[in-house]
Motif scaffolding. Structure first.
Motif, mmCIF file in Angstrom:
data_model
loop_
_atom_site.group_PDB
_atom_site.id
_atom_site.type_symbol
_atom_site.label_atom_id
_atom_site.label_comp_id
_atom_site.label_asym_id
_atom_site.label_seq_id
_atom_site.Cartn_x
_atom_site.Cartn_y
_atom_site.Cartn_z
ATOM 1 N N THR A 109 0.469 1.955 -3.827
ATOM 2 C CA THR A 109 1.610 1.233 -2.947
ATOM 3 C C THR A 109 1.211 0.275 -1.175
ATOM 4 N N PRO A 111 3.518 -1.300 1.167
ATOM 5 C CA PRO A 111 5.247 -1.549 1.347
ATOM 6 C C PRO A 111 5.453 -2.399 2.173
ATOM 7 N N GLU A 112 6.620 -3.210 1.959
ATOM 8 C CA GLU A 112 7.330 -4.233 2.302
ATOM 9 C C GLU A 112 7.086 -4.433 3.663
ATOM 10 N N GLY A 113 7.248 -5.643 4.749
ATOM 11 C CA GLY A 113 6.562 -6.278 6.122
ATOM 12 C C GLY A 113 5.733 -6.106 6.682
ATOM 13 N N SER A 116 -0.329 -9.408 5.848
ATOM 14 C CA SER A 116 -1.820 -9.762 5.309
ATOM 15 C C SER A 116 -2.913 -9.313 5.741
ATOM 16 N N VAL A 119 -2.294 -5.539 5.097
ATOM 17 C CA VAL A 119 -2.654 -5.328 3.893
ATOM 18 C C VAL A 119 -4.149 -4.591 3.404
ATOM 19 N N GLY A 149 2.040 -13.923 3.555
ATOM 20 C CA GLY A 149 3.541 -13.768 2.280
ATOM 21 C C GLY A 149 3.149 -13.779 1.355
ATOM 22 N N LEU A 152 2.048 -9.298 -3.385
ATOM 23 C CA LEU A 152 4.014 -9.037 -2.927
ATOM 24 C C LEU A 152 3.089 -8.104 -2.708
ATOM 25 N N PRO A 153 4.003 -6.567 -2.030
ATOM 26 C CA PRO A 153 4.310 -5.289 -1.874
ATOM 27 C C PRO A 153 4.601 -5.021 -2.939
ATOM 28 N N GLU A 154 4.272 -3.631 -3.433
ATOM 29 C CA GLU A 154 4.046 -3.330 -4.475
ATOM 30 C C GLU A 154 3.381 -2.210 -4.881
ATOM 31 N N GLN A 175 3.174 -12.080 -6.646
ATOM 32 C CA GLN A 175 4.489 -12.787 -5.883
ATOM 33 C C GLN A 175 4.736 -14.495 -6.371
#
Length: 185
Positions: A109, A111-113, A116, A119, A149, A152-154, A175
């Motif tokens: 997973t 997460p948002e925020g 890159s 991530v 951006g 996609l956070p998922e 995304q």
């Protein structure tokens, strides 16, 4: 005449016993002593796979596994990945699982925020894949463009061995799909 009859009898008995032995190897299930997780790398030979399966107590005979794979024409169709063996399974069932790619699936997973670079660090930590592999895949996909951006956070599902480029492409496509959907609404 009697010698000929005796030879035919022995040959027939041998064939009958051999056929029974082969059938037992192929269709009688073997219960692993404990749950086994086995990684099969890409490009590994059928012989190596068969030996590892036998050493892990998943099959009785590496030779019978190879023979069955060749008889079915599936020796070259075995897929790499991480496999879990828990239940009793016959040689035929094990071969089918490896042919169909019935591998363990993992989830990660994002997460948002996160930026890159964060991530990529998170993906490296959670998948056990070196960060440099993720960075190379990221640069290969985006080139010199700024990709901030675009991931996609998922929650994503993946299999081992990890395909960093494939996961990043999935994130990028997801995304793009979200942006298209939002812009069409």
């Amino acid at each position: 005449m009697r010698l000929k009859y005796l030879i035919f009898s022995f040959v027939g008995l041998f064939l009958l016993l051999s056929g029974g032995f082969f059938a037992a190897q192929v269709w009688l299930p073997l219960q692993p002593a404990a749950q086994k997780v086995m990684m099969i790398a890409s490009g590994v030979s059928t012989q190596t796979i068969a030996l590892r399966l036998q050493q892990n107590g998943i099959i009785r005979s590496a030779l019978m596994f190879r023979l069955l794979a060749r008889l079915r024409g599936e020796a070259l169709d075995l897929q790499s990945g991480e496999y879990r063996f828990v239940d009793a399974a016959s040689l035929s069932v094990v071969l089918e699982r490896l042919r169909s790619g019935d591998v363990l699936l993992h989830r990660v997973t994002v997460p948002e925020g996160l930026r890159s670079d964060e991530v990529l660090i998170l993906l490296a930590e959670r998948t056990g894949t070196p960060e440099e592999i993720w960075k190379k895949a990221y640069r290969r996909i985006l080139g010199s463009r700024d990709g901030e951006g675009l991931l996609l956070p998922e929650t994503y599902t993946y299999r081992k061995p990890v395909d960093a480029g494939g996961i990043l492409l999935d994130m990028l496509r997801a995304q793009i799909n979200v942006v298209k959907k939002l812009s069409s609404d």
